[in-house]
Enzyme design. Sequence first.
Site, PDB file in Angstrom:
ATOM      1  N   GLU A   1       2.311 -15.148  13.159  1.00 29.52           N
ATOM      2  CA  GLU A   1       4.376 -15.091  13.621  1.00 29.52           C
ATOM      3  C   GLU A   1       4.009 -14.168  15.189  1.00 29.52           C
ATOM      4  OE1 GLU A   1       6.913 -15.543  12.317  1.00 29.52           O
ATOM      5  OE2 GLU A   1       6.185 -16.372  10.025  1.00 29.52           O
TER       6      GLU A   1
ATOM      7  N   SER B   1      -1.311 -12.606  13.336  1.00 32.20           N
ATOM      8  CA  SER B   1      -0.599 -13.614  12.658  1.00 32.20           C
ATOM      9  C   SER B   1      -0.138 -14.969  14.084  1.00 32.20           C
ATOM     10  CB  SER B   1       0.372 -13.034  11.820  1.00 32.20           C
ATOM     11  OG  SER B   1       1.253 -13.735  11.289  1.00 32.20           O
TER      12      SER B   1
ATOM     13  N   GLN C   1       2.791  -4.154   5.866  1.00 34.01           N
ATOM     14  CA  GLN C   1       4.244  -4.155   5.060  1.00 34.01           C
ATOM     15  C   GLN C   1       3.679  -5.826   5.957  1.00 34.01           C
ATOM     16  OE1 GLN C   1       6.694  -5.876   3.837  1.00 34.01           O
ATOM     17  NE2 GLN C   1       7.278  -6.287   5.658  1.00 34.01           N
TER      18      GLN C   1
ATOM     19  N   ILE D   1      -7.183  -4.204   0.391  1.00 33.79           N
ATOM     20  CA  ILE D   1      -8.245  -5.257  -0.905  1.00 33.79           C
ATOM     21  C   ILE D   1      -7.226  -5.482  -1.960  1.00 33.79           C
ATOM     22  CG2 ILE D   1      -8.644  -2.851  -1.651  1.00 33.79           C
ATOM     23  CD1 ILE D   1     -11.788  -3.892  -2.412  1.00 33.79           C
TER      24      ILE D   1
ATOM     25  N   TYR E   1       8.190  -7.339  11.916  1.00 30.93           N
ATOM     26  CA  TYR E   1       6.590  -7.562  11.620  1.00 30.93           C
ATOM     27  C   TYR E   1       5.692  -9.095  12.427  1.00 30.93           C
ATOM     28  CZ  TYR E   1       2.752 -10.493   9.392  1.00 30.93           C
ATOM     29  OH  TYR E   1       1.525 -10.551   8.876  1.00 30.93           O
TER      30      TYR E   1
END
Length: 339
Positions: free
Chosen positions: A133, A131, A89, A10, A155
């Site tokens: 990515e 994502s 992260q 948040i 990630y």
Amino acid sequence: MTKTALITGITGQDGSYLAELLLAKGYEVHGLIRRSSQFNTGRIDHLYHDPHESGSRLFLHYADLTDSSSLIGHLHDIKPAEVYNLGAQSHVKVSFEMPEFTADTAAMGTLRMLEAVRTASWPIRFYQAGSSEMYGEVAATPQTETTPFRPRSPYAIAKVFAHWMTVQYREAYGIHASNGILFNHESPRRGGTFVTRKVTRAIAQILGGEIEHVYLGNLDAVRDWGYAKEYVEAMWLMLQQPEPDDYVVATGEMHSVRELCEEAFALVGLDWEQHVRIDERYFRPTEVDVLCGDASKAADRLGWRPRTTFHELVRLMLEADLREAGLDPESHVRKAAAT
């Protein structure tokens, strides 16, 4: 009855905009935050009131995606109708330096949250923050919900795990769990280590006489950039659908980092080539060259479309950073437009 939502992450860019949106819709909002020796709630401070005050509808709780007991405990105490899992992260370059922590938060953290939801005795709708990515070395352009994932960073690999685990829990346990495959989305609340904010903040510092140059990595990387405040609307819309599903959220436009520099520096009458320097430390070991999303499904089924153009977004971010630096954005930007 007032709906209750739980948001991990948040205090991040998306989490803060989502909290604003849900509060405006009358929700009671609970956010999970990590314990730190420094306050990291700057993006939501304007929303937070003492929980003992009447009318307070935002509540914060200490928890961590690496700690199952805290997730299960808070989930059962709060009993939310909707859970938005945005915590992780999330910096791609950092994930090469901290692959284990990235996997523990982005991949295993999602699994822990899904397990907590599975133990609930009441219905919960779950949103997983995916994502672009994940597409990595893209198999096709533009990318849709069916384009294969070929991740190129720790990630992205962690996010692919989280994506398919969300699908698994949806199919195995009947959870209303949806994946949002969000392409790059920016705002004045973007972290300073991300390239868009790094550029606009650097321009304010250059005009203020603090620095002369900004150091960047791959200028030829092409991305699909949208406005984060609009993208959280798509998250909410996914959980309002009768059936869960996966959706690409994107603008469908491609712009390179070089174009970003050209656009942002031109707004204040500066030649970007005089101020941008390349630093190989910012290159990734494996690069993602081109990302561009096709959000037709989100438009057709959710009624969601981006409203802010790339040019408007760059201007919005630059003006915010000029104000933060104590500079008058109107005088600087207007001066650039007149030259």
